[in-house]
Motif scaffolding. Structure first.
Motif, PDB file in Angstrom:
ATOM      1  N   ARG A 145       7.282   6.623  -2.459  1.00  0.00           N
ATOM      2  CA  ARG A 145       6.198   5.633  -2.517  1.00  0.00           C
ATOM      3  C   ARG A 145       6.640   4.305  -1.905  1.00  0.00           C
ATOM      4  N   HIS A 204       6.463   4.728   1.791  1.00  0.00           N
ATOM      5  CA  HIS A 204       5.058   4.701   2.208  1.00  0.00           C
ATOM      6  C   HIS A 204       4.528   3.270   2.205  1.00  0.00           C
ATOM      7  N   LEU A 244      -2.552   4.686  -0.883  1.00  0.00           N
ATOM      8  CA  LEU A 244      -2.389   6.011  -0.319  1.00  0.00           C
ATOM      9  C   LEU A 244      -3.722   6.744  -0.321  1.00  0.00           C
ATOM     10  N   THR A 255       3.868  12.669  -0.893  1.00  0.00           N
ATOM     11  CA  THR A 255       3.861  11.349  -0.260  1.00  0.00           C
ATOM     12  C   THR A 255       4.525  11.386   1.108  1.00  0.00           C
TER      13      THR A 255
END
Length: 324
Positions: A212, A215, A223, A286
């Motif tokens: 995460r 990301h 997301l 992810t």
């Protein structure tokens, strides 16, 4: 030999001595003249592993003036390859004598790094002992390394954070921290490695928090697909500005044997609910989105690879010899 000037002989030896140090040592035995030509390159490229080799190298280095300690390429491991393979199957012993040995390994490895730091250009550091890795890698990240361009670390590493401690570093490979959550926060990596263009992170294992974080660094928006960022992200994440290539290597989950049993009523009811995602599944979900959306990033290449890493020592050493 007699038709070439000394400076060309020295240049030939310099280009030849890029292995683990064996070439320079062999050339020094050819003749007195070749010995004199090869002497400045005896420490140019070295592979050192285990307490015995580290002790011998420290003794030799500290008997020389600083100008004669020019180490440009170094593979350094606190344990030998044999010891690393042996300890993969058992926990590191913690007897008094063993702890003394670990302290000695850390001390000698630290002294080698300190002597090599001013001239070092590539470094592969394997720290197999779990008690040695954090302080030794932390010591490395506190050293000024003005010439270092390529760095690979295998061991439970802390994160670089000192500003411009690695001013010329272009390639960084980090392995040994299963969930390096925090690596990309507060711009610490950018501050420590302002020229970084290639980042490889290996050995991730059930690390949804780091996935995460990555990301968030690549796409500072929520997301997609119902994946939500954790509210625990209190610090902004960012990748180095000059970064162009990113490779993430994930450990394939090991299969556990399934025990055959008759489920109870409560177990049957629980099995009918929505399946609970494991840490590995959350991480991969992810990371797959990162790969799907890589065209939206400023990076030229983003890879996520899932596999097994059985012999990190051997892999690191081979890649160091190839100059990867």
């Amino acid at each position: 030999m007699e038709t070439l000037p000394l400076e060309l002989h020295a240049l030939i030896v310099e280009y030849a001595c890029t292995d683990d140090g064996a070439t320079a040592r062999s050339l020094a035995l050819v003749s007195r003249y070749v010995h004199d030509v090869a002497t400045p390159f005896l420490f140019q490229s070295l592979a050192v592993s285990g307490l015995h080799q580290m002790t011998e190298l420290v003794v030799r280095l500290e008997a020389l003036p600083p100008r004669a300690r020019r180490i440009r390429h170094l593979f350094l491991s606190d344990w030998t390859h044999k010891d690393v393979i042996k300890m993969q199957k058992q926990c590191a012993p913690t007897s008094f004598l063993e702890m003394e040995r670990y302290d000695a390994e850390r001390a000698f490895a630290g002294r080698i790094l300190q002597h090599a730091a001013p001239t070092l250009e590539t470094l592969a550091l394997v720290v197999a002992c779990p008690y040695t890795a954090p302080p030794l890698v932390g010591q490395l990240f506190a050293l000024p390394l003005p010439r270092l361009q390529g760095l690979a670390i295998d061991g439970f590493y802390p994160f670089p954070h000192t500003r411009s401690v690695l001013p010329r570093l272009e390639r960084l490979h980090l392995s040994g921290n299963r969930n390096p959550y925090g690596l990309l926060q507060l711009g610490a990596l950018e501050a420590a490695c302002p020229q970084l263009s290639y980042l490889r992170i290996s050995g991730l294992d059930a690390a949804p928090a780091f996935a995460r974080e990555l990301h968030s660094a690549l796409f500072p928006q929520p997301l997609s697909g119902g994946i939500e960022l954790s509210s625990s992200f209190s610090f902004p994440s960012a990748l180095p500005v000059r970064l162009r290539e990113l490779r993430v290597e994930v450990c394939r989950p090991r299969e556990c044997p399934v025990r055959q049993s008759h489920p109870t009523g409560r177990q049957r009811a629980h099995s009918q609910r929505a399946p609970h995602k494991s840490g590995h599944e959350k991480m991969m979900e992810t990371l797959r989105e990162v790969v799907r959306r890589r065209a939206e990033t400023r990076l030229g290449n983003v890879e996520v690879v899932e596999g097994d890493r059985e012999d990190t020592f051997g892999e690191m050493r081979r890649e160091w010899l190839r100059g990867d």
